[in-house]
Write a protein that holds these residues in place. Structure first.
Motif, PDB file in Angstrom:
ATOM      1  N   GLU A 298      -3.573   5.113  21.419  1.00  9.36           N
ATOM      2  CA  GLU A 298      -2.577   4.332  22.169  1.00  9.36           C
ATOM      3  C   GLU A 298      -1.643   5.250  22.955  1.00  9.36           C
ATOM      4  OE1 GLU A 298      -2.079   0.294  19.552  1.00  9.36           O
ATOM      5  OE2 GLU A 298      -0.866   1.999  18.962  1.00  9.36           O
ATOM      6  N   LEU A 299      -1.193   6.306  22.310  1.00  6.95           N
ATOM      7  CA  LEU A 299      -0.252   7.225  22.981  1.00  6.95           C
ATOM      8  C   LEU A 299      -0.932   7.947  24.139  1.00  6.95           C
ATOM      9  CD1 LEU A 299       1.542   8.586  19.833  1.00  6.95           C
ATOM     10  CD2 LEU A 299       2.693   7.720  21.864  1.00  6.95           C
ATOM     11  N   GLN A 300      -2.144   8.418  23.914  1.00 10.95           N
ATOM     12  CA  GLN A 300      -2.848   9.142  24.991  1.00 10.95           C
ATOM     13  C   GLN A 300      -3.068   8.221  26.184  1.00 10.95           C
ATOM     14  OE1 GLN A 300      -6.356  10.370  22.863  1.00 10.95           O
ATOM     15  NE2 GLN A 300      -5.205  11.757  21.541  1.00 10.95           N
TER      16      GLN A 300
ATOM     17  N   ILE B 176       0.827  -1.223   0.000  1.00 11.16           N
ATOM     18  CA  ILE B 176       0.000   0.000   0.000  1.00 11.16           C
ATOM     19  C   ILE B 176       0.853   1.262   0.000  1.00 11.16           C
ATOM     20  CG2 ILE B 176      -0.303  -0.184   2.520  1.00 11.16           C
ATOM     21  CD1 ILE B 176      -3.068   1.122   2.165  1.00 11.16           C
ATOM     22  N   ILE B 177       1.954   1.230   0.757  1.00 10.99           N
ATOM     23  CA  ILE B 177       2.759   2.431   0.937  1.00 10.99           C
ATOM     24  C   ILE B 177       3.540   2.802  -0.335  1.00 10.99           C
ATOM     25  CG2 ILE B 177       4.898   1.414   1.864  1.00 10.99           C
ATOM     26  CD1 ILE B 177       4.561   3.497   4.201  1.00 10.99           C
ATOM     27  N   GLN B 178       3.749   1.813  -1.235  1.00 11.90           N
ATOM     28  CA  GLN B 178       4.569   2.052  -2.441  1.00 11.90           C
ATOM     29  C   GLN B 178       3.748   2.217  -3.717  1.00 11.90           C
ATOM     30  OE1 GLN B 178       7.140  -1.530  -1.715  1.00 11.90           O
ATOM     31  NE2 GLN B 178       8.728  -0.064  -2.287  1.00 11.90           N
TER      32      GLN B 178
ATOM     33  N   GLY C 120      -1.209  14.069   2.471  1.00 20.12           N
ATOM     34  CA  GLY C 120      -1.629  13.701   1.120  1.00 20.12           C
ATOM     35  C   GLY C 120      -2.149  12.275   1.044  1.00 20.12           C
ATOM     36  N   ALA C 121      -2.038  11.695  -0.148  1.00 26.30           N
ATOM     37  CA  ALA C 121      -2.691  10.417  -0.430  1.00 26.30           C
ATOM     38  C   ALA C 121      -2.234   9.273   0.475  1.00 26.30           C
ATOM     39  CB  ALA C 121      -2.435  10.040  -1.885  1.00 26.30           C
ATOM     40  N   HIS C 122      -0.983   9.330   0.943  1.00 25.78           N
ATOM     41  CA  HIS C 122      -0.452   8.220   1.756  1.00 25.78           C
ATOM     42  C   HIS C 122      -0.437   8.532   3.248  1.00 25.78           C
ATOM     43  CE1 HIS C 122       0.962   5.452  -1.408  1.00 25.78           C
ATOM     44  NE2 HIS C 122       1.038   6.563  -2.126  1.00 25.78           N
TER      45      HIS C 122
ATOM     46  N   ALA D 102      11.725  15.576   4.085  1.00 21.89           N
ATOM     47  CA  ALA D 102      12.271  15.413   5.449  1.00 21.89           C
ATOM     48  C   ALA D 102      11.226  15.862   6.479  1.00 21.89           C
ATOM     49  CB  ALA D 102      13.557  16.210   5.593  1.00 21.89           C
ATOM     50  N   LEU D 103      10.475  14.894   6.976  1.00 31.98           N
ATOM     51  CA  LEU D 103       9.373  15.214   7.896  1.00 31.98           C
ATOM     52  C   LEU D 103       9.883  15.881   9.170  1.00 31.98           C
ATOM     53  CD1 LEU D 103       7.371  11.844   7.631  1.00 31.98           C
ATOM     54  CD2 LEU D 103       7.081  13.917   6.270  1.00 31.98           C
ATOM     55  N   ASN D 104      11.036  15.384   9.674  1.00 27.05           N
ATOM     56  CA  ASN D 104      11.534  15.939  10.943  1.00 27.05           C
ATOM     57  C   ASN D 104      12.044  17.373  10.757  1.00 27.05           C
ATOM     58  OD1 ASN D 104      13.675  14.997   9.482  1.00 27.05           O
ATOM     59  ND2 ASN D 104      14.604  13.804  11.136  1.00 27.05           N
TER      60      ASN D 104
ATOM     61  N   THR E 158       6.173   1.830  14.921  1.00 30.87           N
ATOM     62  CA  THR E 158       6.031   3.270  15.085  1.00 30.87           C
ATOM     63  C   THR E 158       5.570   3.646  16.492  1.00 30.87           C
ATOM     64  OG1 THR E 158       3.891   2.868  14.104  1.00 30.87           O
ATOM     65  CG2 THR E 158       5.561   3.811  12.671  1.00 30.87           C
ATOM     66  N   THR E 159       4.410   3.103  16.892  1.00 31.47           N
ATOM     67  CA  THR E 159       3.813   3.538  18.160  1.00 31.47           C
ATOM     68  C   THR E 159       4.676   3.133  19.345  1.00 31.47           C
ATOM     69  OG1 THR E 159       1.778   2.956  17.024  1.00 31.47           O
ATOM     70  CG2 THR E 159       1.568   3.756  19.260  1.00 31.47           C
ATOM     71  N   ALA E 160       5.253   1.943  19.291  1.00 29.62           N
ATOM     72  CA  ALA E 160       6.090   1.478  20.410  1.00 29.62           C
ATOM     73  C   ALA E 160       7.247   2.455  20.640  1.00 29.62           C
ATOM     74  CB  ALA E 160       6.628   0.080  20.105  1.00 29.62           C
TER      75      ALA E 160
HETATM   76  C1  HEM Z   1       3.119   7.207  16.051  1.00 30.56           C
HETATM   77  C2  HEM Z   1       2.869   6.275  15.201  1.00 30.56           C
HETATM   78  C3  HEM Z   1       2.953   6.380  13.700  1.00 30.56           C
HETATM   79  C4  HEM Z   1       3.676   7.247  12.909  1.00 30.56           C
HETATM   80  C5  HEM Z   1       4.594   8.375  13.347  1.00 30.56           C
HETATM   81  C6  HEM Z   1       3.385   6.885  11.528  1.00 30.56           C
HETATM   82  C7  HEM Z   1       3.891   7.540  10.424  1.00 30.56           C
HETATM   83  C8  HEM Z   1       3.507   7.293   9.116  1.00 30.56           C
HETATM   84  C9  HEM Z   1       3.923   8.076   7.969  1.00 30.56           C
HETATM   85  C10 HEM Z   1       4.862   9.273   8.003  1.00 30.56           C
HETATM   86  C11 HEM Z   1       3.311   7.550   6.864  1.00 30.56           C
HETATM   87  C12 HEM Z   1       3.382   8.079   5.429  1.00 30.56           C
HETATM   88  C13 HEM Z   1       4.376   7.332   4.560  1.00 30.56           C
HETATM   89  C14 HEM Z   1       4.494   7.930   3.166  1.00 30.56           C
HETATM   90  O1  HEM Z   1       3.912   8.959   2.851  1.00 30.56           O
HETATM   91  O2  HEM Z   1       5.242   7.353   2.360  1.00 30.56           O
HETATM   92  C15 HEM Z   1       2.534   6.415   7.310  1.00 30.56           C
HETATM   93  C16 HEM Z   1       1.797   5.594   6.480  1.00 30.56           C
HETATM   94  C17 HEM Z   1       1.169   4.440   6.921  1.00 30.56           C
HETATM   95  N1  HEM Z   1       0.976   4.030   8.229  1.00 30.56           N
HETATM   96 FE1  HEM Z   1       1.649   4.968   9.887  1.00 30.56          FE
HETATM   97  N2  HEM Z   1       2.525   5.813  11.527  1.00 30.56           N
HETATM   98  C18 HEM Z   1       2.224   5.481  12.822  1.00 30.56           C
HETATM   99  C19 HEM Z   1       1.378   4.471  13.262  1.00 30.56           C
HETATM  100  C20 HEM Z   1       0.756   3.562  12.444  1.00 30.56           C
HETATM  101  C21 HEM Z   1      -0.084   2.491  12.919  1.00 30.56           C
HETATM  102  C22 HEM Z   1      -0.425   2.186  14.374  1.00 30.56           C
HETATM  103  C23 HEM Z   1      -0.500   1.808  11.827  1.00 30.56           C
HETATM  104  C24 HEM Z   1      -1.403   0.636  11.899  1.00 30.56           C
HETATM  105  C25 HEM Z   1      -1.740  -0.145  11.017  1.00 30.56           C
HETATM  106  C26 HEM Z   1       0.064   2.476  10.638  1.00 30.56           C
HETATM  107  C27 HEM Z   1      -0.118   2.103   9.324  1.00 30.56           C
HETATM  108  C28 HEM Z   1       0.294   2.845   8.231  1.00 30.56           C
HETATM  109  C29 HEM Z   1       0.015   2.450   6.851  1.00 30.56           C
HETATM  110  C30 HEM Z   1      -0.719   1.196   6.385  1.00 30.56           C
HETATM  111  C31 HEM Z   1       0.561   3.460   6.029  1.00 30.56           C
HETATM  112  C32 HEM Z   1       0.533   3.538   4.511  1.00 30.56           C
HETATM  113  C33 HEM Z   1      -0.664   4.346   4.050  1.00 30.56           C
HETATM  114  C34 HEM Z   1      -0.726   4.531   2.553  1.00 30.56           C
HETATM  115  O3  HEM Z   1       0.287   4.326   1.875  1.00 30.56           O
HETATM  116  O4  HEM Z   1      -1.803   4.879   2.053  1.00 30.56           O
HETATM  117  N3  HEM Z   1       0.820   3.538  11.074  1.00 30.56           N
HETATM  118  N4  HEM Z   1       2.653   6.291   8.697  1.00 30.56           N
END
Ligand code: HEM
Length: 399
Positions: free
Chosen positions: A356-358, A89-91, A343-345, A310-312, A242-244
């Motif tokens: 979870e964090l709260q 999904i992410i790619q 955006g889309a992703h 660069a998100l950070n 991520t969350t951990a």
């Molecule tokens: C603090 C926790 C989290 C952070 C900082 C985070 C950060 C991100 C970021 C920056 C992206 C965008 C990637 C891109 O644009 O290429 C992303 C996408 C994604 N995240 Fe998270 N994430 C977190 C928690 C989670 C959790 C708990 C899940 C649970 C399933 C998750 C599932 C996904 C998925 C599936 C995508 C891809 C979405 C797409 O491509 O449409 N993330 N995340």
């Protein structure tokens, strides 16, 4: 004849003394060279996009492909021409991406995640009971920060938590930037085989979980086994890593800033947004690829070039976040950050991560108000070589 100057390397070194700040070079670049070329550990050159407005524009630009997402540029073993798996999904881009996203997004709505809050709270309580009963010191990562998101994502997806030893190890290898290509491929294949077995079982015996619904909901547009496995793997790994790391790093930063504890407990939603901005744990940003010529700020980007959003760096942009290097729970518009992308992703799991964090932070600091670090900060090892920044162990004590 003078030789052309070498392309500078992607900045990777965090400043001494503050494990929360991104590499210092970002601040200079935002001022003097906001979008400029760097050489990445994967071997290619990329435009490093450092300003908030430009990062958002890049992430909203539909001509930029996600084929290298999230951060292939930092993996020295990366194969930049590798075929994208259907299900990743992410790619994926465009219609192929939208099709998959539609199948999972309904599972992560604000309403669904609110309903899950009670379950998350009960996990927080039972883990604190166990930690307190076992006595100090405890490793907050092992005993609290990792098991809670792991149990939640397993429950949501329908993955037996009893199998965690293997998938926690495989997830960790898959987000490590210094795992060998063999180790990375082995972890990927082991996890894929495990998930293929699980989906086969769920096809026979569906349950009330996301994986079962992914199989049964798509009567007119079913996902193939390969799509199911890769999508399942993406959710499982993203839900863990991520969350951990955010729970552990947020705990550390609050332990080191005790004056921020009362405001954090008074307004946890606001505090969590600011922690997400300040820590920006997706530490290498997200990679994009130009499928046609485009423009970023005043820069012309050519078809075939790579870009790192660069998100950070964006989250420390003073023009949007005055006093950006300070953790400030009173900040206006705390949700403006791009820690979840844009955006889309933009992150599918963001509402889940927020709940979870709260719950983890309020539960922890209300039950154990005298929590403290059990070692000096200089003894802590941080994850400089993983896609998601964090601390490896967090020894804590109380009483
Ligand atoms: C603090 C926790 C989290 C952070 C900082 C985070 C950060 C991100 C970021 C920056 C992206 C965008 C990637 C891109 O644009 O290429 C992303 C996408 C994604 N995240 Fe998270 N994430 C977190 C928690 C989670 C959790 C708990 C899940 C649970 C399933 C998750 C599932 C996904 C998925 C599936 C995508 C891809 C979405 C797409 O491509 O449409 N993330 N995340």
């Amino acid at each position: 004849m003078t030789a052309a100057p070498e392309t500078p390397a992607l900045p990777t070194t965090r400043p001494d003394g503050c494990p929360y700040d991104p590499p210092g070079e970002y601040a200079d670049r935002r001022e003097t060279a906001p979008t400029s070329k760097v050489r990445c550990p994967a071997g290619m050159d990329a435009w490093l996009v450092t300003r908030y407005a430009d990062v958002r524009a890049v992430l909203a630009d539909r001509t930029l492909s996600s084929r290298g997402a999230s951060s292939v540029h930092v993996n020295p073993n990366a194969d930049l021409d590798e075929e994208i798996s259907p299900g990743s999904i992410i790619q994926l881009d465009g219609a192929a991406h939208a099709r998959l996203r539609k199948k999972v997004i309904a599972e992560f709505t604000v309403r669904r995640m609110k309903a899950l809050r009670g379950y998350v709270r009960s996990l927080v309580d039972s883990h604190l009971d166990a930690m307190l009963a076992q006595g100090a010191p405890a490793d907050l990562v092992r005993d609290f920060a990792l098991p809670i998101p792991s149990l939640v994502i397993c429950e949501l997806l329908g993955v037996p938590y009893a199998d965690r030893a293997r998938f926690q190890r495989q997830s960790a290898t898959m987000v490590s930037t210094d795992a060998t290509r063999e180790d990375g491929e082995r972890a990927y294949h082991e996890l894929s085989d495990y998930l293929a077995g699980l989906f086969t079982e769920k096809r026979r015996n569906p349950q009330d979980d996301l994986f079962s619904r992914l199989i049964s909901d798509g009567a007119d547009d079913p996902l193939t086994m390969e799509e199911l496995v890769v999508l399942g793997l993406s959710l499982l790994v993203a839900g863990h890593e991520t969350t951990a790391n955010m729970i552990a790093m947020s705990t550390l930063v609050l332990l080191e800033n005790p004056d921020l504890l009362a405001p954090a407990l008074a307004e946890p939603e606001r505090a969590v947004e600011e922690l997400l901005r300040y820590l920006s744990v997706v530490q290498w940003g997200v990679l994009r690829y130009a499928t046609s010529d485009t423009q970023v700020g005043s820069r012309s980007v050519r078809e075939g070039e790579w870009l790192v959003a660069a998100l950070n760096s964006a989250n420390r942009d003073e023009s949007v976040f005055p006093g950006a290097d300070k953790l400030d729970f009173a900040r206006e518009s705390p949700r403006t950050h791009v820690a979840f992308g844009f955006g889309a992703h933009q992150c599918v799991g963001q509402q889940l991560a927020r709940v979870e964090l709260q719950e983890a932070l309020t539960g922890l600091f209300r039950r154990v108000p005298d929590l403290r670090l059990a070692v000096g900060r200089e003894e802590l090892a941080f994850k400089h070589n993983t896609l998601v920044y964090g601390v490896r162990e967090l020894p804590v004590a109380w009483g």
